[in-house]
Design a protein around this motif. Structure first.
Motif, mmCIF file in Angstrom:
data_model
loop_
_atom_site.group_PDB
_atom_site.id
_atom_site.type_symbol
_atom_site.label_atom_id
_atom_site.label_comp_id
_atom_site.label_asym_id
_atom_site.label_seq_id
_atom_site.Cartn_x
_atom_site.Cartn_y
_atom_site.Cartn_z
ATOM 1 N N ARG A 1 0.838 -1.202 0.000
ATOM 2 C CA ARG A 1 0.000 0.000 0.000
ATOM 3 C C ARG A 1 0.869 1.246 0.000
ATOM 4 N N GLY A 2 0.235 2.353 -0.285
ATOM 5 C CA GLY A 2 0.949 3.622 -0.259
ATOM 6 C C GLY A 2 1.050 4.220 -1.643
ATOM 7 N N GLY A 3 1.755 5.351 -1.741
ATOM 8 C CA GLY A 3 1.863 6.101 -2.989
ATOM 9 C C GLY A 3 2.375 5.288 -4.156
ATOM 10 N N GLY A 4 3.437 4.538 -3.967
ATOM 11 C CA GLY A 4 3.970 3.709 -5.048
ATOM 12 C C GLY A 4 3.516 2.280 -4.910
ATOM 13 N N GLY A 5 2.394 2.062 -4.247
ATOM 14 C CA GLY A 5 1.929 0.714 -3.951
ATOM 15 C C GLY A 5 1.507 -0.056 -5.184
ATOM 16 N N TYR A 6 1.456 -1.342 -5.042
ATOM 17 C CA TYR A 6 1.100 -2.220 -6.153
ATOM 18 C C TYR A 6 0.446 -3.470 -5.608
ATOM 19 N N ILE A 7 -0.117 -4.224 -6.506
ATOM 20 C CA ILE A 7 -0.624 -5.564 -6.194
ATOM 21 C C ILE A 7 0.051 -6.492 -7.190
ATOM 22 N N ARG A 8 0.700 -7.529 -6.682
ATOM 23 C CA ARG A 8 1.342 -8.519 -7.543
ATOM 24 C C ARG A 8 0.521 -9.806 -7.441
ATOM 25 N N ILE A 9 0.112 -10.308 -8.585
ATOM 26 C CA ILE A 9 -0.648 -11.559 -8.654
ATOM 27 C C ILE A 9 0.193 -12.557 -9.428
ATOM 28 N N GLN A 10 0.330 -13.740 -8.860
ATOM 29 C CA GLN A 10 1.134 -14.776 -9.502
ATOM 30 C C GLN A 10 0.370 -16.082 -9.483
ATOM 31 N N ARG A 11 0.381 -16.774 -10.595
ATOM 32 C CA ARG A 11 -0.262 -18.086 -10.691
ATOM 33 C C ARG A 11 0.623 -19.112 -10.005
ATOM 34 N N VAL A 12 0.015 -19.967 -9.179
ATOM 35 C CA VAL A 12 0.740 -21.025 -8.482
ATOM 36 C C VAL A 12 0.305 -22.344 -9.092
ATOM 37 N N ASP A 13 1.246 -23.111 -9.620
ATOM 38 C CA ASP A 13 0.922 -24.387 -10.251
ATOM 39 C C ASP A 13 1.030 -25.524 -9.249
ATOM 40 N N LEU A 14 0.315 -26.594 -9.530
ATOM 41 C CA LEU A 14 0.333 -27.784 -8.689
ATOM 42 C C LEU A 14 0.953 -28.937 -9.470
ATOM 43 N N PRO A 15 2.263 -28.989 -9.569
ATOM 44 C CA PRO A 15 2.876 -30.000 -10.406
ATOM 45 C C PRO A 15 2.985 -31.383 -9.779
ATOM 46 N N SER A 16 2.822 -31.503 -8.480
ATOM 47 C CA SER A 16 3.094 -32.804 -7.874
ATOM 48 C C SER A 16 2.166 -33.093 -6.708
ATOM 49 N N LEU A 17 2.163 -34.333 -6.313
ATOM 50 C CA LEU A 17 1.392 -34.757 -5.155
ATOM 51 C C LEU A 17 1.811 -33.979 -3.915
ATOM 52 N N GLU A 18 3.095 -33.756 -3.737
ATOM 53 C CA GLU A 18 3.580 -33.021 -2.574
ATOM 54 C C GLU A 18 3.013 -31.609 -2.547
ATOM 55 N N ALA A 19 2.961 -30.972 -3.712
ATOM 56 C CA ALA A 19 2.423 -29.616 -3.787
ATOM 57 C C ALA A 19 0.937 -29.599 -3.440
ATOM 58 N N VAL A 20 0.203 -30.596 -3.921
ATOM 59 C CA VAL A 20 -1.226 -30.686 -3.616
ATOM 60 C C VAL A 20 -1.427 -30.891 -2.117
ATOM 61 N N GLN A 21 -0.666 -31.794 -1.537
ATOM 62 C CA GLN A 21 -0.799 -32.044 -0.097
ATOM 63 C C GLN A 21 -0.442 -30.805 0.715
ATOM 64 N N ARG A 22 0.590 -30.091 0.292
ATOM 65 C CA ARG A 22 1.003 -28.870 0.995
ATOM 66 C C ARG A 22 -0.101 -27.814 0.900
ATOM 67 N N LEU A 23 -0.673 -27.662 -0.295
ATOM 68 C CA LEU A 23 -1.747 -26.697 -0.479
ATOM 69 C C LEU A 23 -2.961 -27.082 0.352
ATOM 70 N N LEU A 24 -3.305 -28.354 0.367
ATOM 71 C CA LEU A 24 -4.437 -28.805 1.158
ATOM 72 C C LEU A 24 -4.201 -28.523 2.631
ATOM 73 N N HIS A 25 -2.993 -28.795 3.113
ATOM 74 C CA HIS A 25 -2.677 -28.532 4.517
ATOM 75 C C HIS A 25 -2.762 -27.039 4.818
ATOM 76 N N GLN A 26 -2.239 -26.186 3.919
ATOM 77 C CA GLN A 26 -2.284 -24.737 4.121
ATOM 78 C C GLN A 26 -3.722 -24.229 4.081
ATOM 79 N N SER A 27 -4.509 -24.753 3.163
ATOM 80 C CA SER A 27 -5.875 -24.272 2.981
ATOM 81 C C SER A 27 -6.837 -24.824 4.012
ATOM 82 N N ALA A 28 -6.666 -26.080 4.348
ATOM 83 C CA ALA A 28 -7.663 -26.754 5.158
ATOM 84 C C ALA A 28 -7.247 -26.949 6.606
#
Length: 152
Positions: A61-88
């Motif tokens: 936030r602020g005068g020179g503030g920005y919003i950065r949006i980045q796509r996060v891919d789910l390439p592996s079972l480990e990534a899915v499990q990590r996302l599920l744990h973070q989300s749920a």
């Protein structure tokens, strides 16, 4: 006709899909482009660009503030499990579960049919329990379904 939130979401996703791994925008500039208030931009980003839907959002936030949006891919079972744990964790509400299912479908990890079955099985109608038991059961079912689907 689409509403302004749909237009903003479509515009941002189009930029992300054009090959840019991430985008940086200024809330005010985007609000001006769509002739809306900056809070409308905040609403779109906070509801349609969540971790559960496959996006990482960083905001300054602020005068020179920005919003950065980045796509996060789910390439592996480990990534899915990590996302599920973070989300749920030990509980997941219906909106977060649907967001995670959406991301899994977008990544090609589950088919449209599997996603539909998951949404149906995790709906409040299918889990006629009081809170927080409903969210706990939903989290457990989500884990078991994902493990079964990913083990195929």
């Amino acid at each position: 006709m689409r509403n302004i939130s749909d237009l903003i979401e479509h515009y941002l996703k189009q930029i992300l899909q054009s090959g840019a791994g991430s985008i940086e925008i200024q809330r005010g500039d985007l609000a001006e482009k769509f002739s809306c208030v900056p809070s409308q931009i905040n609403y779109v980003i906070s509801t349609r660009f969540t971790l559960e839907k496959g996006y990482s959002v960083e905001s300054k936030r602020g005068g020179g503030g920005y919003i950065r949006i980045q796509r996060v891919d789910l390439p592996s079972l480990e990534a899915v499990q990590r996302l599920l744990h973070q989300s749920a964790g030990s509980r997941i509400d219906e909106n977060k579960a649907n967001g995670l299912i959406y991301q899994l479908e977008e990544a090609g990890i589950v088919t449209a049919r599997e996603a539909h079955l998951m949404r149906t099985a995790l709906s409040p109608e299918a889990l006629p329990l009081k809170q927080p038991l409903q969210d706990e059961l939903r989290s457990n079912l989500m884990r078991v379904m994902l493990l079964a689907l990913l083990a195929r």
